[in-house]
Each structure stands twice: as C-alpha cells, then as structure tokens.
Design an enzyme around this catalytic site. Structure first.
Site, PDB file in Angstrom:
ATOM      1  N   HIS A 253     -29.274  13.623  36.363  1.00  0.00           N
ATOM      2  CA  HIS A 253     -28.495  12.933  37.405  1.00  0.00           C
ATOM      3  C   HIS A 253     -27.198  12.549  36.692  1.00  0.00           C
ATOM      4  CE1 HIS A 253     -28.303   9.880  40.931  1.00  0.00           C
ATOM      5  NE2 HIS A 253     -27.150   9.816  40.277  1.00  0.00           N
TER       6      HIS A 253
ATOM      7  N   HIS B 183     -24.122  11.292  34.814  1.00  0.00           N
ATOM      8  CA  HIS B 183     -23.818   9.951  34.295  1.00  0.00           C
ATOM      9  C   HIS B 183     -22.788  10.055  33.182  1.00  0.00           C
ATOM     10  CE1 HIS B 183     -27.297  11.603  32.138  1.00  0.00           C
ATOM     11  NE2 HIS B 183     -26.813  11.018  31.063  1.00  0.00           N
TER      12      HIS B 183
ATOM     13  N   CYS C 155     -36.393  11.172  40.547  1.00  0.00           N
ATOM     14  CA  CYS C 155     -35.234  11.019  39.658  1.00  0.00           C
ATOM     15  C   CYS C 155     -35.104   9.551  39.288  1.00  0.00           C
ATOM     16  CB  CYS C 155     -33.962  11.518  40.342  1.00  0.00           C
ATOM     17  SG  CYS C 155     -32.464  11.125  39.414  1.00  0.00           S
TER      18      CYS C 155
END
Ligand code: 5GP
Ligand code: ZN
Length: 110
Positions: A95, A97, A3
């Site tokens: 991920h 954000h 990631c």
C-alpha cells in the site's frame, strides 16, 4: 482485501497516528529506522508508486505536501523522504507509503 495500511486508515487496526487529513494518514513505523520514522499513507489503496495512474498526480503531490507539513510541525530541520517500490526496491507493505525519516543530531528534540 487484507491490507494492514487500509485497516489502520479505517481505524480498524491500532497505530501511533501523528496526523490525519481526509485523504492521508500519517503514523509511526512499528520498526523505526531513524529517531523519527513516520509513514505518510494515502487512505485510498494503491499498491505502489509503480501502480499510480497518470491521473494520480494530485494525490502523489499531496503525499509530499503532507510529509512537508508534518516535518515542519515536528520541528524537523532536515529529513529524508523515501519511496520503496516493489520487492526488489525493498517494499514490504503493498500500500503506497512515503517514509519520513529524521531526528538525527538532536534535530526536533527540543
Ligand atoms: P516498506 O518496506 O514496505 O517500504 O516499509 C514498510 C514500513 O511499514 C516499515 O517502516 C515497517 O516498519 C512498517 N510497518 C509494517 N507493518 C506495520 C504495522 O502493522 N504498523 C505500523 N505502524 N508500521 C508497520
Ligand atoms: Zn491498502
């Protein structure tokens, strides 16, 4: 797990970092969509807003509070905060954000 945002959060990949706290990292988007385009990212890997647990309310609030502080520190008077959620919502990096977009019309330039 591979990631890119986890890797940036651990300082294993480079990024233009603007702010860091024990739980959050804020860095410039590699492909800005506004004069100022920052990403507010929790260090803990959570794939998207859709994957937040009911117990993640504090973390979710802290993402917004971090964006507010960074916007203030950057001298921004107005800005947009955007979460893209899922491929159909325009999310490319899995991920979580928060996009902080601003700097139009000379805001924060002086
Ligand atoms: P999304 O489409 O997932 O909501 O937004 C991903 C954001 O991450 C975009 O603003 C994109 O430019 C940015 N981004 C993707 N890969 C990297 C990277 O490796 N480094 C940095 N600094 N930003 C990235
Ligand atoms: Zn991650």
């Amino acid at each position: 797990m591979d990631c890119i945002f986890c890797s940036i959060a651990k300082h294993e990949s480079p990024a233009d970092i603007v702010a860091e706290t024990p739980d959050m990292i804020v860095f410039k988007s590699i492909k800005p969509s506004a004069p100022i385009h920052l990403l507010v990212v929790p260090r803990r890997h959570i794939a998207s807003v859709a994957d937040l647990a009911d117990t993640d309310s504090e973390l979710a609030g802290e993402v917004i509070q971090t964006a507010r502080r960074v916007a203030r520190d950057q001298g921004l008077e107005g800005y947009k905060l955007i979460f893209n959620v899922g491929r159909k919502g325009g999310q490319a990096v899995d991920h979580v954000h928060l996009h902080l977009l601003g700097g139009w019309q000379g805001d924060a330039e002086e």
